[in-house]
Design an enzyme around this catalytic site. Sequence first.
Site, PDB file in Angstrom:
ATOM      1  N   GLU A 258       0.887  -1.172   0.000  1.00  0.00           N
ATOM      2  CA  GLU A 258       0.000   0.000   0.000  1.00  0.00           C
ATOM      3  C   GLU A 258       0.913   1.206   0.000  1.00  0.00           C
ATOM      4  OE1 GLU A 258      -3.150  -0.029  -0.256  1.00  0.00           O
ATOM      5  OE2 GLU A 258      -3.598  -2.110   0.192  1.00  0.00           O
ATOM      6  N   CYS A 297      -2.589   8.963   3.121  1.00  0.00           N
ATOM      7  CA  CYS A 297      -2.284   8.374   1.810  1.00  0.00           C
ATOM      8  C   CYS A 297      -3.424   8.606   0.843  1.00  0.00           C
ATOM      9  CB  CYS A 297      -2.028   6.885   1.967  1.00  0.00           C
ATOM     10  SG  CYS A 297      -3.386   6.046   2.806  1.00  0.00           S
TER      11      CYS A 297
END
Length: 680
Positions: A258, A297
């Site tokens: 990720e 993010c």
Amino acid sequence: MTLLQVQSFAAGEWVGLGRAARPVADASTGEVFASCGHDGLDFGLMRDFAVTRGGPALRAMGFHDRARMLKALATWLNERREGLYRLSYRTGATLADSKIDIDGGIGTMFVIASKGRREMPDGDIYLDGGTEMLSRRGTFVGQHVCTPLRGVAVHINAFNFPVWGMLEKLAPTLLAGMPAIVKPATDSAYLAEAAVRLILDSGILPEGALQLVSGGTGDLLDRLGAQDVVSFTGSAATALKLKSSTSLLENAVRFVAEQDSLNATILGPDAAPGSPEFDLFVKEVHREMIAKAGQKCTAIRRILIPEIHAQALIEAVSDRLASTRIGAPEREGVQMGALISQAQRQDVLDRAAILGREAERVFGSPDAFDVEGADATRGAFLPPMLFHCAEPDRASRVHDTEAFGPVATVMGYRDLGHACELANRGGGSLVLSLVTQDAQVARSVTLESGAWHGRIYINNRASMKESTGHGSPLPHMVHGGPGRAGGGEELGGVRGVLHYMQRTAVQGSPDLLTGIVGQWVEGAARPETDTHPFTRVYDDLQIGDTHVTEPRTVTMEDIEHFAEFTGDRFYAHMDEDAAARNPFFPGRVAHGYLILSFAAGLFVEPSEGPVLANTGLENLRFLKPLSPGAAIRAHLTVKRKTRRTDTYGEVRWNVEVTDGEGEAVAAYELLTMVAYRADR
Ligand code: NAP
């Protein structure tokens, strides 16, 4: 001042710091208050401990036991989260930010626990899809099954969500039945360590299920093999370094990444200034820029807007940004705290300077902004900075430079195709959002951009009150994205659990498969029992036990009575000629619901007994028309049993209704709640 010692938990022991420990500063005061690191943990021992203690203990439980364990753990943490909030201020997070991290992490654990109970079997083998018929007579069939990997899951987490980042990986891992070694980012490891201490203090996890590395991973990754998983969250650069390591490649270690992401948001061409959608868009952009001081993010980095509205948007967003209160995160009314460290602050400034080569800074100066209740030079503060890129087609750095702070760039688009093209130039992102009222716009964006984005978040006046926010990954939905975002996919309910399991195609006879998977497989033996199954308690019902009812003839009078009684006078039941003209029917036929009702009349046991309720039926199919005069029977087979509460469980019956020729006219799965034996 005594420094907070951020320790590791290895092979069942808390391990103190060594000379290699690194000082860690409070984000908003700059004061060094903690020390994190170790002189070299015995990573071989840690892996062995996980594999020989944690793994077997977790696998001795079924999915539902582990789901109950997660629920208990989430409840335990929930009752003790105040202490975590206090420590979280040290990361520069406001209370609202901390709630995203701490409450969000605990909430994720609750959802994964509940998904485990509702969507996974009450056993130790997860079935992926249905049984595949591999032979003409059904004596050889196939089933995909998933079982937990035998190694350890190593979780390497980013600094920005020390609690959520840990729990969103830990919950699916433990539910799968795999132990974990968690390595938080050093800058915020003190908060992750505090959460781990709470978890371990609860005594809810079996020994070896969770270990913690505060500091570097040493040779841990070199010790991993084919049964281990590395689940990484962080920057693309670190991900590349780790996943290209020879030992991980040679040993085919699973690597879930990720990474960072140049997320975009699009204001639909149908939304103009003055509309609720425009206001919603402004609000969402503002929130994404300041939440967690932009260190998310999923934060919006690129703002795509019809060219003609770009100026109006810049003014509206700037107005909001201008009134944003920046300062000490614990101070009442402060909306944006500090970045995690001075190094991170400098990194954001460097990247903002790169953006500045292609875009003009239209709001926010790092040299002039107000900070409440803290020293702007000692803390890692920055103001929100909005850029405007007038030529997004010719620019490249605005599409590939992640300034991981309160920074976003406005870009005008000519038409929707252009907006999608710009959104896709991020090279793969975690989330693309769209504000529109127009379903055609939403469809076009989904088709043009779906392949480039892990999640598409669409909002408008109809959903804005209940929508969850562009930047919020939800445990029910997948979190991850292609390309630049790492190609990983976490969460998404049970999908995220499967990273920690091996899918195996098992082939064999239906009887063998029934024995393996613990639920009746089509074609397996159906031993008939003497006593009526509805008179037997949950504990006494065996998988495959079958009851065949007496026959009942369905007459034309029954069909007419049913039609009059229910009002269902569809011509296939009432008009011989019309029914015969229909390609499906030989003439008048019985209602499907009449067949179901008669079947229930045949198998129901009227007196009070262990069957408490019928909670539904699934997968109903009407397989063959039934003409009047035919005699039906119902065949009930115990397909699956699932414990639900302390007093009863769910029994799923395979029901087949046959006609006089023994051919199936209807098939379905009936769900009943059945009491346990009283003295169990
Ligand atoms: P980072 O510098 O890449 O570090 C991530 C993690 O990797 C940290 O725990 C770090 O530990 C560890 N690490 C670094 N080098 C390592 C090595 N050689 N061996 C083993 N571990 C190593 O990222 P970050 O600064 O913590 O986080 C910010 C980035 O994460 C941003 O780019 C953001 O977009 C991304 N992010 C992505 C997601 C997502 O879900 N996609 C979520 C959050 C953040 P140390 O701290 O000890 O160096």
